[in-house]
Design a protein around this motif. Structure first.
Motif, PDB file in Angstrom:
ATOM      1  N   UNK A  75       0.796  -1.224   0.000  1.00 39.05           N
ATOM      2  CA  UNK A  75       0.000   0.000   0.000  1.00 39.05           C
ATOM      3  C   UNK A  75       0.827   1.272   0.000  1.00 39.05           C
ATOM      4  N   UNK A  76       2.142   1.156   0.179  1.00 43.76           N
ATOM      5  CA  UNK A  76       2.991   2.341   0.263  1.00 43.76           C
ATOM      6  C   UNK A  76       2.844   3.254  -0.961  1.00 43.76           C
ATOM      7  N   UNK A  77       2.882   2.737  -2.188  1.00 37.12           N
ATOM      8  CA  UNK A  77       2.749   3.649  -3.342  1.00 37.12           C
ATOM      9  C   UNK A  77       1.465   4.458  -3.310  1.00 37.12           C
ATOM     10  N   UNK A  91      12.364   4.682   1.222  1.00 32.84           N
ATOM     11  CA  UNK A  91      12.775   5.180  -0.095  1.00 32.84           C
ATOM     12  C   UNK A  91      11.610   5.162  -1.080  1.00 32.84           C
ATOM     13  N   UNK A  92      10.789   4.118  -1.006  1.00 36.46           N
ATOM     14  CA  UNK A  92       9.615   4.041  -1.875  1.00 36.46           C
ATOM     15  C   UNK A  92       8.587   5.097  -1.500  1.00 36.46           C
ATOM     16  N   UNK A 134      10.380   3.986 -11.012  1.00 33.80           N
ATOM     17  CA  UNK A 134      11.335   3.582  -9.980  1.00 33.80           C
ATOM     18  C   UNK A 134      10.626   3.228  -8.684  1.00 33.80           C
ATOM     19  N   UNK A 135       9.560   3.950  -8.362  1.00 34.62           N
ATOM     20  CA  UNK A 135       8.806   3.683  -7.138  1.00 34.62           C
ATOM     21  C   UNK A 135       8.074   2.341  -7.211  1.00 34.62           C
ATOM     22  N   UNK A 136       7.415   2.077  -8.321  1.00 32.31           N
ATOM     23  CA  UNK A 136       6.584   0.879  -8.452  1.00 32.31           C
ATOM     24  C   UNK A 136       7.405  -0.395  -8.630  1.00 32.31           C
ATOM     25  N   UNK A 137       8.510  -0.312  -9.360  1.00 31.94           N
ATOM     26  CA  UNK A 137       9.319  -1.504  -9.633  1.00 31.94           C
ATOM     27  C   UNK A 137      10.455  -1.689  -8.636  1.00 31.94           C
ATOM     28  N   UNK A 138      10.870  -0.598  -7.976  1.00 28.52           N
ATOM     29  CA  UNK A 138      12.001  -0.684  -7.059  1.00 28.52           C
ATOM     30  C   UNK A 138      13.339  -0.688  -7.767  1.00 28.52           C
ATOM     31  N   UNK A 157      17.424   9.009  -7.064  1.00 27.47           N
ATOM     32  CA  UNK A 157      17.754   9.959  -5.999  1.00 27.47           C
ATOM     33  C   UNK A 157      18.970  10.805  -6.360  1.00 27.47           C
ATOM     34  N   UNK A 158      19.920  10.215  -7.078  1.00 28.56           N
ATOM     35  CA  UNK A 158      21.078  10.993  -7.523  1.00 28.56           C
ATOM     36  C   UNK A 158      20.646  12.175  -8.390  1.00 28.56           C
ATOM     37  N   UNK A 159      19.750  11.904  -9.327  1.00 32.12           N
ATOM     38  CA  UNK A 159      19.296  12.946 -10.238  1.00 32.12           C
ATOM     39  C   UNK A 159      18.404  13.949  -9.522  1.00 32.12           C
ATOM     40  N   UNK A 160      17.583  13.491  -8.582  1.00 32.10           N
ATOM     41  CA  UNK A 160      16.671  14.380  -7.875  1.00 32.10           C
ATOM     42  C   UNK A 160      17.406  15.382  -6.983  1.00 32.10           C
ATOM     43  N   UNK A 161      18.690  15.162  -6.746  1.00 32.42           N
ATOM     44  CA  UNK A 161      19.478  16.154  -6.003  1.00 32.42           C
ATOM     45  C   UNK A 161      19.494  17.480  -6.755  1.00 32.42           C
ATOM     46  N   UNK A 162      19.332  17.421  -8.086  1.00 30.90           N
ATOM     47  CA  UNK A 162      19.336  18.647  -8.883  1.00 30.90           C
ATOM     48  C   UNK A 162      18.164  19.564  -8.551  1.00 30.90           C
TER      49      UNK A 162
END
Length: 272
Positions: A23-25, A109-110, A153-157, A164-169
């Motif tokens: 149920x997390x997503x 992380x998810x 990335x969230x749904x498949x893991x 997360x590396x890219x989201x630092x931008x």
């Protein structure tokens, strides 16, 4: 005893249901959308009370003012989570027994990625609803690509580390939004506006240096499988700052053009 029993039941509900793996997503996406709504309403409330210039804005400017607060909130949240997972957490550390880095994930992380998906859904909805007042097609494309990449990335893991590396931008977004606030409030000549420009420059410089290094980082097995994922997200995230700044520059140009036209008209009338 009744209070203790209530606390135990609440923790059980949170862990087993709301934050249960299946149920997390759904809970995180819903939470992200509601968080955007809450930030929007609170920004509208506090801005009307604490900023005199807010009441002088047009309806569309007030909507964008509140919308950029949502964008800033998300940027701060996801940047902090990204820095934590990339540099501080043991989730993606060098642990051979933990399996391939590219396929590691956790409930936290998810959940964080789900909140980000909720933001992209809410913001994309606002952009489309008020199109093109909150941004043109480049905004729609950026949010759509980011939504797909983060949701995948969230749904498949898969590839959560690279995501997360890219989201630092996203660290550049608060500075861009603050620049728009200064401009809208008539503070373009202030020292704060100048300082903000310097900070944005160095943030962009770090991003331009950082993003090209991503393909060189180790990516066991998923290096090819997830290349499109985080490359697309990287292009979209890096382009978001350019889109925001282009929007500010375009508004400046249109405002100056309007002022020049008014000055020319007044000059012609005075000659008559």
């Amino acid at each position: 005893m009744a209070m203790k029993s209530y606390q135990i039941n609440a923790e059980l509900l949170l862990k087993e249901y709301l934050l249960g793996d299946p149920l997390i997503p759904y809970t995180s996406i819903t939470g992200g959308i509601f968080a955007c709504k809450m930030v929007y309403d609170l920004t509208n409330l506090f801005s009307a009370f604490y900023f005199k210039s807010y009441s002088n804005l047009t309806k569309m400017q007030r909507i964008e003012w509140n919308n950029r607060a949502i964008s800033t909130f998300h940027a701060v949240f996801i940047t902090m989570m990204s820095l934590y997972f990339v540099f501080c957490s043991d989730l993606f550390s060098d642990q051979p027994h933990a399996g391939l880095v590219a396929f590691r994930r956790s409930a936290l992380s998810t959940f964080a990625l789900g909140v980000s998906v909720g933001y992209f859904i809410a913001d994309l909805g606002m952009i489309i609803w008020f199109y093109p007042s909150l941004g043109g097609m480049e905004y729609v494309i950026h949010h759509f690509l980011s939504l797909i990449a983060v949701a995948y990335s969230m749904l498949t893991g898969e590839g959560q580390l690279y995501t997360y590396m890219v989201l630092i931008s996203e660290t550049t977004t608060p500075g861009i939004n603050l620049r728009w606030y200064f401009d809208t409030a008539g503070m373009k000549k202030s020292k704060a506006y100048l300082l903000n420009g310097v900070v944005i420059f160095f943030a962009w410089f770090d991003t331009l240096v950082y993003l090209p290094v991503l393909p060189c980082l180790p990516a066991p097995i998923s290096g090819q499988a997830n290349a499109l994922l985080w490359t697309t997200l990287g292009a979209g995230s890096a382009g978001s700052a350019i889109c925001h700044e282009f929007d500010v520059v375009l508004e400046d140009f249109q405002r100056n053009e309007k002022n020049i036209s008014k000055a020319a008209l007044n000059n012609n009338i005075s000659k008559l």
